[in-house]
Structure formats: C-alpha cells, structure tokens
Design a protein around this motif. Structure first.
Motif, PDB file in Angstrom:
ATOM      1  N   GLU A  22       0.858  -1.176   0.000  1.00  0.00           N
ATOM      2  CA  GLU A  22       0.000   0.000   0.000  1.00  0.00           C
ATOM      3  C   GLU A  22       0.903   1.238   0.000  1.00  0.00           C
ATOM      4  O   GLU A  22       2.117   1.124   0.251  1.00  0.00           O
ATOM      5  CB  GLU A  22      -0.899  -0.008   1.242  1.00  0.00           C
ATOM      6  CG  GLU A  22      -1.831  -1.214   1.337  1.00  0.00           C
ATOM      7  CD  GLU A  22      -2.859  -1.236   0.222  1.00  0.00           C
ATOM      8  OE1 GLU A  22      -3.198  -0.142  -0.295  1.00  0.00           O
ATOM      9  OE2 GLU A  22      -3.311  -2.340  -0.147  1.00  0.00           O
ATOM     10  N   PRO A  23       0.372   2.408  -0.309  1.00  0.00           N
ATOM     11  CA  PRO A  23       1.204   3.620  -0.233  1.00  0.00           C
ATOM     12  C   PRO A  23       1.891   3.739   1.127  1.00  0.00           C
ATOM     13  O   PRO A  23       1.249   3.651   2.167  1.00  0.00           O
ATOM     14  CB  PRO A  23       0.187   4.746  -0.447  1.00  0.00           C
ATOM     15  CG  PRO A  23      -0.874   4.117  -1.296  1.00  0.00           C
ATOM     16  CD  PRO A  23      -0.984   2.701  -0.807  1.00  0.00           C
ATOM     17  N   GLY A  24       3.207   3.916   1.097  1.00  0.00           N
ATOM     18  CA  GLY A  24       3.977   4.018   2.337  1.00  0.00           C
ATOM     19  C   GLY A  24       4.555   2.711   2.813  1.00  0.00           C
ATOM     20  O   GLY A  24       5.295   2.685   3.802  1.00  0.00           O
ATOM     21  N   ASP A  25       4.240   1.575   2.135  1.00  0.00           N
ATOM     22  CA  ASP A  25       4.776   0.268   2.524  1.00  0.00           C
ATOM     23  C   ASP A  25       6.008  -0.065   1.687  1.00  0.00           C
ATOM     24  O   ASP A  25       6.179   0.437   0.567  1.00  0.00           O
ATOM     25  CB  ASP A  25       3.745  -0.835   2.312  1.00  0.00           C
ATOM     26  CG  ASP A  25       2.556  -0.699   3.269  1.00  0.00           C
ATOM     27  OD1 ASP A  25       2.720  -0.025   4.303  1.00  0.00           O
ATOM     28  OD2 ASP A  25       1.489  -1.276   2.981  1.00  0.00           O
ATOM     29  N   ASP A  80       9.709  -1.272  11.291  1.00  0.00           N
ATOM     30  CA  ASP A  80      10.484  -0.035  11.386  1.00  0.00           C
ATOM     31  C   ASP A  80      10.236   0.842  10.158  1.00  0.00           C
ATOM     32  O   ASP A  80       9.812   0.371   9.104  1.00  0.00           O
ATOM     33  CB  ASP A  80      11.985  -0.334  11.486  1.00  0.00           C
ATOM     34  CG  ASP A  80      12.394  -0.738  12.898  1.00  0.00           C
ATOM     35  OD1 ASP A  80      11.524  -0.720  13.785  1.00  0.00           O
ATOM     36  OD2 ASP A  80      13.569  -1.100  13.094  1.00  0.00           O
ATOM     37  N   ARG A  81      10.562   2.112  10.307  1.00  0.00           N
ATOM     38  CA  ARG A  81      10.471   3.053   9.188  1.00  0.00           C
ATOM     39  C   ARG A  81      11.866   3.472   8.750  1.00  0.00           C
ATOM     40  O   ARG A  81      12.790   3.552   9.574  1.00  0.00           O
ATOM     41  CB  ARG A  81       9.647   4.285   9.591  1.00  0.00           C
ATOM     42  CG  ARG A  81       8.200   3.972   9.940  1.00  0.00           C
ATOM     43  CD  ARG A  81       7.416   5.219  10.307  1.00  0.00           C
ATOM     44  NE  ARG A  81       6.051   4.890  10.709  1.00  0.00           N
ATOM     45  CZ  ARG A  81       5.036   4.735   9.869  1.00  0.00           C
ATOM     46  NH1 ARG A  81       5.246   4.911   8.563  1.00  0.00           N
ATOM     47  NH2 ARG A  81       3.836   4.430  10.298  1.00  0.00           N
ATOM     48  N   PHE A  82      12.012   3.747   7.464  1.00  0.00           N
ATOM     49  CA  PHE A  82      13.279   4.239   6.924  1.00  0.00           C
ATOM     50  C   PHE A  82      12.964   5.182   5.769  1.00  0.00           C
ATOM     51  O   PHE A  82      11.845   5.204   5.241  1.00  0.00           O
ATOM     52  CB  PHE A  82      14.186   3.087   6.481  1.00  0.00           C
ATOM     53  CG  PHE A  82      13.712   2.375   5.254  1.00  0.00           C
ATOM     54  CD1 PHE A  82      14.331   2.578   4.025  1.00  0.00           C
ATOM     55  CD2 PHE A  82      12.637   1.487   5.298  1.00  0.00           C
ATOM     56  CE1 PHE A  82      13.898   1.927   2.899  1.00  0.00           C
ATOM     57  CE2 PHE A  82      12.198   0.821   4.165  1.00  0.00           C
ATOM     58  CZ  PHE A  82      12.822   1.039   2.958  1.00  0.00           C
ATOM     59  N   ARG A  83      13.956   5.956   5.379  1.00  0.00           N
ATOM     60  CA  ARG A  83      13.769   6.963   4.348  1.00  0.00           C
ATOM     61  C   ARG A  83      14.458   6.528   3.052  1.00  0.00           C
ATOM     62  O   ARG A  83      15.575   6.014   3.072  1.00  0.00           O
ATOM     63  CB  ARG A  83      14.319   8.309   4.806  1.00  0.00           C
ATOM     64  CG  ARG A  83      14.077   9.473   3.829  1.00  0.00           C
ATOM     65  CD  ARG A  83      14.660  10.764   4.409  1.00  0.00           C
ATOM     66  NE  ARG A  83      14.076  11.042   5.712  1.00  0.00           N
ATOM     67  CZ  ARG A  83      12.910  11.648   5.904  1.00  0.00           C
ATOM     68  NH1 ARG A  83      12.202  12.050   4.853  1.00  0.00           N
ATOM     69  NH2 ARG A  83      12.452  11.870   7.110  1.00  0.00           N
ATOM     70  N   PHE A 132       9.120   5.118   4.426  1.00  0.00           N
ATOM     71  CA  PHE A 132       8.389   3.864   4.204  1.00  0.00           C
ATOM     72  C   PHE A 132       8.414   3.002   5.460  1.00  0.00           C
ATOM     73  O   PHE A 132       9.364   3.047   6.250  1.00  0.00           O
ATOM     74  CB  PHE A 132       8.999   3.070   3.040  1.00  0.00           C
ATOM     75  CG  PHE A 132       8.820   3.731   1.706  1.00  0.00           C
ATOM     76  CD1 PHE A 132       7.665   3.541   0.965  1.00  0.00           C
ATOM     77  CD2 PHE A 132       9.816   4.552   1.191  1.00  0.00           C
ATOM     78  CE1 PHE A 132       7.505   4.155  -0.264  1.00  0.00           C
ATOM     79  CE2 PHE A 132       9.670   5.165  -0.035  1.00  0.00           C
ATOM     80  CZ  PHE A 132       8.505   4.968  -0.772  1.00  0.00           C
ATOM     81  N   LEU A 133       7.369   2.207   5.595  1.00  0.00           N
ATOM     82  CA  LEU A 133       7.255   1.241   6.686  1.00  0.00           C
ATOM     83  C   LEU A 133       7.593  -0.145   6.148  1.00  0.00           C
ATOM     84  O   LEU A 133       7.054  -0.563   5.114  1.00  0.00           O
ATOM     85  CB  LEU A 133       5.830   1.251   7.251  1.00  0.00           C
ATOM     86  CG  LEU A 133       5.497   0.207   8.319  1.00  0.00           C
ATOM     87  CD1 LEU A 133       6.241   0.512   9.607  1.00  0.00           C
ATOM     88  CD2 LEU A 133       3.991   0.161   8.576  1.00  0.00           C
ATOM     89  N   ILE A 134       8.466  -0.866   6.827  1.00  0.00           N
ATOM     90  CA  ILE A 134       8.862  -2.210   6.384  1.00  0.00           C
ATOM     91  C   ILE A 134       7.737  -3.190   6.705  1.00  0.00           C
ATOM     92  O   ILE A 134       7.505  -3.538   7.861  1.00  0.00           O
ATOM     93  CB  ILE A 134      10.178  -2.649   7.053  1.00  0.00           C
ATOM     94  CG1 ILE A 134      11.312  -1.695   6.690  1.00  0.00           C
ATOM     95  CG2 ILE A 134      10.539  -4.079   6.635  1.00  0.00           C
ATOM     96  CD1 ILE A 134      12.638  -2.020   7.365  1.00  0.00           C
ATOM     97  N   ARG A 135       7.018  -3.631   5.670  1.00  0.00           N
ATOM     98  CA  ARG A 135       5.920  -4.583   5.838  1.00  0.00           C
ATOM     99  C   ARG A 135       6.377  -6.030   5.707  1.00  0.00           C
ATOM    100  O   ARG A 135       5.740  -6.935   6.230  1.00  0.00           O
ATOM    101  CB  ARG A 135       4.838  -4.319   4.795  1.00  0.00           C
ATOM    102  CG  ARG A 135       4.025  -3.080   5.047  1.00  0.00           C
ATOM    103  CD  ARG A 135       3.166  -3.250   6.277  1.00  0.00           C
ATOM    104  NE  ARG A 135       2.305  -2.089   6.472  1.00  0.00           N
ATOM    105  CZ  ARG A 135       1.509  -1.928   7.524  1.00  0.00           C
ATOM    106  NH1 ARG A 135       1.487  -2.849   8.483  1.00  0.00           N
ATOM    107  NH2 ARG A 135       0.760  -0.842   7.636  1.00  0.00           N
TER     108      ARG A 135
END
Length: 408
Positions: free
Chosen positions: A162-165, A182-185, A196-199
């Motif tokens: 999804e957007p942001g994944d 976690d999130r990273f750029r 983005f979020l690591i799915r």
C-alpha cells in the motif's frame, strides 16, 4: 486361437523354460531402464531447482527503452572533420513511451503468461546514521507476483504494498539495523525522499539482491525517481522459460524496445545446463545400446537352444511369419517387463537419494519431480527397443529349415 494366440503361447513357454536366461535378460533390461529413469528424473529435478534459484527473483524477459546514443551535431567534411571526442550525456533514467499500449501488446503475445509495469532506479536507503545504496523497484504487487513469485521469498511479515509500505531484502534490513515494522527513508539523487514502513523482509536467494532490493508501490517509486506516470521497464513471465529467447525475438520485432532475457543475463548457467543435457544424452544412448545388445544376444542363444522345438513347430504347420512373431513378442515382453521394473527401481533410487543428498545449508540438493508420463515414455521406448533387439534372432528362427533343425 485368437489373433496372435499361438505366438503368445509359444513365446511365454520359451521364456518360462529358460528361467535363468529370462531372469538375466529381464534383470539387465531392468538395471538399464532404472539407470535411464534415475538419470532423467535427477537431471530434471536438479535443473528445475537450479533454474528456480536463478530466475526466482528475476523476470524471464525485461523490456527496456532503447539506449540513448550521443553523436556530434556537425557532420564530417574535408574542411570540418567530425569531432573525435563527444562528451557523454549526463546519466538519467530513460522511460518507455506509450507503455500502456505496449503492455497490452506484450501480454497478448503467444507464450507470454503475465506482465508487470516497473519503475526502477538507484536511490539511497537511510535510517538514522546508516545509509545504503539501493535498487528501488516500484510496481503493482498483484501483477508483479504473477511474474516473480515473491511469496516464495517472504522471510518475515506480509506481502503488501500500500502507499507508504516497503519490502526489503534481509541483508539490507540488517545493514540498516531495521526490523519488521520499522520506518526508513528512501532518497533519490535529486533529493526527493519519502518515508516507508517495512511490511515484509525477503530472502531473494543471493546476498547482492538481499542487500540492494527495495520494493514499493508504483506511484511512490515514480514520484521519488522523478518520472510521474512513466515506467522504466516491463517485466514478463513466459510459459516455457527455455524458449524465452524465441519469445523475446518476437517482442523485439513488434516493439522495437531493448529486450533482455534470463538466458542472456545467466549465460554461464544456461551453457552449463546445455552441456549437462549433452552428457546425459550420451550416457542414455550408450546404456540403451548395451541393453539392446544384451536382449539380442540372449535371444540369439535362445534360438540356438530351441532349434529342435522350432523345427518341430515348423514341421507341424507353423509358418515363418508365426516364428518371426514369436521372437518379436519375446523381445517386446522383455522390454515391457524391464521398463516397469526399471521405472519402479529408478523411482525408488530417486526417492532415496533426494533424501540423502544435501547441500551445504542442509537443504535437499534437488527435489523429487515425478512425472507419470515418464513411465509411459520409458515403457514405449523399451518395448520398441526390445522389438528392435529381437529382429535378428527372429529372422534367424524364421529361416531355420525344419528338417535340418530337427536333425541338429
């Protein structure tokens, strides 16, 4: 008697009377067939696993825009010679023009089973003080998974874009010090960035891919790479991957795009597979010749031993054609019996060795791929082989003179 009733009765009786010879000839055929079955089954399994590992994280065919070339603006003349050195164009992403139409044409090409539009390029992955160079791939996950089976590569999390994944390789996650959730750029060369979020965390089969690949939504990648609404390549899956070059030639003729196949990018692997096929074919040919000679030699001995019986049968009315069919039937019976027993033995050997042979990581060296059609092919080939091997002994039996055979 019905059709071939006399021939069947005599053929089976001759085989029963020569118990040791019959056991040896069927045993030889069984061993030969089991070797051929074993080699074929193992080869199919090993090659299938090898190709799956090589192509598991890459499409079979990739359509890219033609490479841009740089040429001097001034044509060469005697007074103004062509510039000897031309400065290369600055690096930038090239995209496919009119890609929706091209995608539909590609999907309709015979042999193509799935396509996926992809926007890919280089970027940086940033988390805290950690920065890594990555290959960013943006796509529609539902379409892409029909081309590349990412579900087989999922190590942790879920397959969702999804957007942001984002989906990342396990080596990259380790380098960034990131875990699931976690999130990273992600930042492009011109400074465009998005969080983005690591799915999901993937194991793509090789360390290099696991260290570089990041999958995101198509629009997110287009935005970061500065190519809104455009794509950089179309990834293609084909039904028969060994015919990828033929399908690629067809696509190249109708699209004019730059096209690469998995065979071109893995030439050493493909050459090794071809060499392996040639060596295996030679082994099967020589084993087949040995089995045929064994059947023929035993049947020749049987004709010599059964001279009197053949003479008596000829004297009481058996025709040359009937005696010919008797020994041809013996060859066919031996071939069928050897094929069935050999297939069973070969399947048993494959099953055992698929459990015993292990790779360095402890996983099976190859998986058991049992094709029921292989037994049918082996039975047909062995029957024909038995008939061919029996031709000479059968001709000798058919041409025996009854009076001489009985006196001898």
């Amino acid at each position: 008697m019905g059709a071939l009733g006399f021939e069947w009765t005599v053929a089976l009786r001759f085989l029963r009377e020569g118990r040791m010879q019959t056991a040896l000839i069927i045993g030889g055929a069984t061993v030969g067939v089991s070797v051929i079955f074993f080699i074929t089954a193992v080869l199919v399994g090993v090659q299938s696993d090898l190709i799956q590992r090589v192509t598991g994280a890459q499409p079979h065919i990739i359509l890219k825009p033609p490479e841009e070339t740089v040429s001097p603006l001034i044509a060469a003349t005697p007074e103004a010679p062509r510039v000897a050195s031309v400065q290369a164009r600055p690096q930038r992403l090239t995209t496919i023009d009119g890609w929706p139409v091209l995608a539909r044409q590609t999907e309709a090409t015979p042999g193509v089973i799935a396509i996926a539009a992809v926007a890919s390029g280089s970027a940086l992955a940033i988390k805290g003080d950690a920065t890594r160079s990555i290959a960013l791939l943006g796509t529609n996950l539902a379409h892409y998974m029909r081309v590349v089976r990412l579900d087989d590569k999922l190590a942790q999390g879920v397959l969702r874009l999804e957007p942001g994944d984002a989906l990342v390789g396990n080596e990259l996650a380790r380098d960034l010090g990131a875990v699931l959730g976690d999130r990273f750029r992600v930042q492009s060369a011109d400074g465009t960035n998005q969080v983005f979020l690591i799915r999901g965390i993937l194991d793509l089969g090789t360390r290099e891919l696991n260290r570089r690949y990041v999958y995101v939504d198509l629009r997110a990648a287009q935005s970061i790479l500065g190519i809104p609404g455009r794509i950089t390549n179309i990834d293609v899956a084909v039904g028969d991957i060994m015919r990828a070059d033929l399908i690629a030639a067809r696509l190249r003729a109708q699209s004019g795009q730059l096209i690469e196949t998995w065979i071109q990018t893995n030439q050493q692997v493909f050459a090794a597979i071809n060499n392996q096929n040639i060596m295996t074919l030679l082994i099967r040919v020589f084993v087949t010749i040995v089995v045929a000679l064994g059947i023929a030699s035993v049947l020749v001995v049987s004709v010599v031993q059964k001279r009197k019986e053949i003479g008596i049968l000829r004297a009481i009315g058996a025709t040359r054609a009937q005696m010919l069919r008797v020994f041809l039937l013996q060859g066919a019976i031996v071939g069928v019996a050897g094929a069935l027993l050999g297939s069973g033995m070969g399947l048993l050997l494959v099953s055992i060795f698929s459990r015993i042979l292990r790779s360095a990581s402890g996983t099976p060296l190859f998986s058991l791929h049992f094709d029921p059609g292989l037994i049918g092919i082996v039975v047909v080939v062995s029957t024909v082989l038995g008939l061919i091997a029996a031709v000479l002994p059968a001709r000798n039996a058919a041409h025996l003179d009854p009076a001489q055979a009985i006196r001898g």
